[in-house]
Motif scaffolding. Structure first.
Motif, PDB file in Angstrom:
ATOM      1  N   GLY A   1     -19.727  62.227 -30.058  1.00 19.83           N
ATOM      2  CA  GLY A   1     -19.109  63.413 -29.472  1.00 19.83           C
ATOM      3  C   GLY A   1     -18.257  64.193 -30.451  1.00 19.83           C
ATOM      4  N   ILE A   2     -18.823  64.558 -31.581  1.00 20.44           N
ATOM      5  CA  ILE A   2     -18.088  65.394 -32.533  1.00 20.44           C
ATOM      6  C   ILE A   2     -18.187  66.844 -32.054  1.00 20.44           C
ATOM      7  N   THR A   3     -17.112  67.322 -31.425  1.00 16.44           N
ATOM      8  CA  THR A   3     -17.165  68.618 -30.746  1.00 16.44           C
ATOM      9  C   THR A   3     -17.217  69.788 -31.716  1.00 16.44           C
TER      10      THR A   3
ATOM     11  N   ASP B   1     -22.685  69.367 -32.342  1.00 16.25           N
ATOM     12  CA  ASP B   1     -22.695  68.024 -32.930  1.00 16.25           C
ATOM     13  C   ASP B   1     -22.221  66.979 -31.918  1.00 16.25           C
ATOM     14  N   MET B   2     -21.913  67.449 -30.726  1.00 15.96           N
ATOM     15  CA  MET B   2     -21.586  66.540 -29.617  1.00 15.96           C
ATOM     16  C   MET B   2     -22.768  66.375 -28.668  1.00 15.96           C
ATOM     17  N   SER B   3     -23.962  66.720 -29.120  1.00 16.82           N
ATOM     18  CA  SER B   3     -25.140  66.620 -28.256  1.00 16.82           C
ATOM     19  C   SER B   3     -25.376  65.194 -27.774  1.00 16.82           C
TER      20      SER B   3
ATOM     21  N   GLY C   1     -19.988  60.794 -38.056  1.00 18.38           N
ATOM     22  CA  GLY C   1     -20.519  60.373 -36.766  1.00 18.38           C
ATOM     23  C   GLY C   1     -20.686  58.878 -36.678  1.00 18.38           C
ATOM     24  N   ARG C   2     -21.194  58.282 -37.726  1.00 16.24           N
ATOM     25  CA  ARG C   2     -21.397  56.829 -37.725  1.00 16.24           C
ATOM     26  C   ARG C   2     -20.081  56.069 -37.677  1.00 16.24           C
ATOM     27  N   ILE C   3     -19.000  56.692 -38.202  1.00 18.08           N
ATOM     28  CA  ILE C   3     -17.694  56.026 -38.194  1.00 18.08           C
ATOM     29  C   ILE C   3     -17.152  55.931 -36.763  1.00 18.08           C
TER      30      ILE C   3
END
Length: 503
Positions: A265-267, A287-289, A349-351
């Protein structure tokens, strides 16, 4: 914009004006069957104007105008070629219905060919009918809420003329599923000044009200208490603090969890200190897709009351550069105790997913599926319209691939050999967050795997390509797509719901 209403055809729509009738045949249909249908129109024709048969979109079309009951009859004779697949009707009908927005058509009656004519393409009759219904419902989507001009809403009624006792039930089920798809697309298409971690949580809570889905939201203090160092590290560079969203849907009485879903959920993703180029950075509002899709699948399951228990979690943060932001060279300790050397802050995202995957692994679900717009490398490898599938379990992978074929939300399975771990070894921590230029989508998946209980069947879907608009289909050409909801809903319905109903 269009508001689409779908119904079973009972013979009444043709008495009103502004109605078109669409009839499908196949090129191998008996000639007398086509001619019989055309002859049946003769009593209704005032003045006939027939265009010459012409190739268009892999089909032959003949339009008959000037009919008392219908304003237009469109006869489509389909050639079964390489272009005819399980998405033919979904895509074609989306274009057909969407094309009525600026004309006077109010009713569209669609008469598909009998299932016998498509049995070599569709496994089940309901899959065939669902593709038609979904095509009509896709046509109504538009994201124009921020346009200041007055927006006229035009209602179009789509009737399916087909002899199947379950057609009305299928229409109702698809309408609920597509409600969830529209919810996901709205979240993806919203700008980042509207959707940030706290507002994302609030939007999900508001939408899910009355569905029976239980929601818990961790704020930044609770996230720190839970020692979710990955989510904390990525989120600390933004004035909008991170959130960890937990959604629980219990469709059956047992306490066990059939499936856990995890969403990135990276907005908004600037890349952080490892700043992205300016060109097309606006797309990073989506990037929160992965988070939206996770919420949408649970929403669809609840709306259709699937007998399955699902827990979904979302790790939500903004990846921003600031004096407090995560830096290359930092070492992050996650909730599992494993440490990460940060080689590049644009592999964030992986973090955040590390903490989320560890959280759901502790729940001991039957299966785990995560969704993330994780790597540009996956788009380079597979193109804009295909998601990468990475899995530690052949049965789970095969089930997802089958549902991919049914829904035409395409997956391609990628290798997960142990050799790739070499690329993410770190001299100073347990693992490095970037594996170099080669095989970037695979090394990202191998990174995620380290936070998954190896005894739990797990799949990672890298949806970086197909979440974004692409010109391949009528229903993906303008807005963020909601890719993954129909795919995994179908998988759940086949793999869990059906089995649980039989128990």
């Amino acid at each position: 914009m269009l508001k689409i209403n779908a119904f079973k055809y009972t013979g009444s729509a043709g008495t009103s004006a502004n109605t078109i009738y669409v009839k499908y045949f196949f090129s191998d249909s008996p000639a007398e069957e086509v001619e019989m249908f055309c002859s049946s129109l003769q009593p209704y024709i005032k003045s006939e104007e027939v265009t010459k048969l012409s190739a268009k979109g892999g089909s032959l079309q003949r339009k008959v105008y000037g009919i008392k009951v219908f304003d237009e009859v469109l006869i489509t004779v389909i050639k079964k070629s390489k272009t005819f697949d399980r998405d033919y009707f979904r895509n074609g009908i989306c274009g057909l219905v969407g094309g009525t927005e600026k004309n006077e058509v109010q009713n569209i009656i669609i008469e598909p060919s009998p299932f016998a004519s498509v049995k070599d393409t569709f496994d089940r009759e309901e899959d065939y009918l669902n593709s038609i219904i979904e095509g009509a419902l896709y046509a109504g989507y538009k994201f124009d809420k921020y346009k200041s001009a007055d927006k006229e809403v035009k209602e179009v009624n789509v009737y399916i003329s087909y002899e199947n006792a379950a057609i009305e039930k299928l229409i109702s089920s698809r309408e609920r599923l597509m409600t969830a798809v529209r919810f996901v697309r709205d979240l993806e298409n919203e700008p980042a000044n509207v959707v940030f971690p706290a507002s994302l949580a609030a939007m999900i809570m508001s939408t899910f009200e009355g569905t029976g889905i239980n929601i818990t939201v961790y704020d930044e203090k609770k996230i720190e208490e839970e020692k979710m160092g990955g989510l904390t590290a990525v989120g600390k560079g933004s004035v909008n603090p991170p959130r960890f969203i937990i959604m629980e849907y219990k469709g059956r009485s047992a306490d066990d969890t059939d499936l856990a879903l995890v969403g990135k959920g990276i907005t908004f993703d600037t890349g952080g200190i490892s700043l992205k180029p300016a060109a097309d950075m606006w797309l990073m509002k989506a990037d929160m897709s992965g988070a939206a899709v996770t919420a949408g699948i649970i929403y669809a399951a609840a709306l259709n009351k699937l007998p399955v228990n699902i827990t979904g979690v979302i790790a939500a943060a903004e990846n921003m550069p600031s004096g407090n932001a995560l830096k290359p060279g930092d070492i992050v300790t996650t909730s599992s105790g494993k440490t990460i050397e940060v080689d590049n802050t644009d592999a964030e995202g992986r973090i955040v997913l590390a903490d989320a995957l560890h959280y759901v692994s502790k729940l001991k679900p039957g299966h785990i599926i995560d969704f993330a717009t994780l790597t540009g490398a996956c788009v380079v490898a597979l193109g804009e319209f295909t998601a990468g599938l990475f899995s530690n379990d052949d049965s789970l992978a095969l089930g997802l691939l089958h549902s991919s074929s049914v829904t035409h939300e395409r997956l391609w399975r990628m290798p997960m050999w142990e050799d790739y771990n070499k690329q993410i070894e770190s001299e100073v921590a347990d693992v490095k967050n970037l594996g170099g230029r080669w095989g970037g989508a695979i090394t990202a998946a191998k990174f995620l795997e380290k936070w998954v209980d190896e005894d739990i069947p797990w799949a990672h879907l890298d949806i970086a390509g197909p979440s974004m608009p692409n010109k391949l289909k009528n229903y993906t050409s303008v807005y963020m797509t909601g890719f993954g909801v129909r795919l995994v809903y179908d998988f759940i319905d086949r793999e869990f719901a059906l089995k649980n109903k039989q128990q």
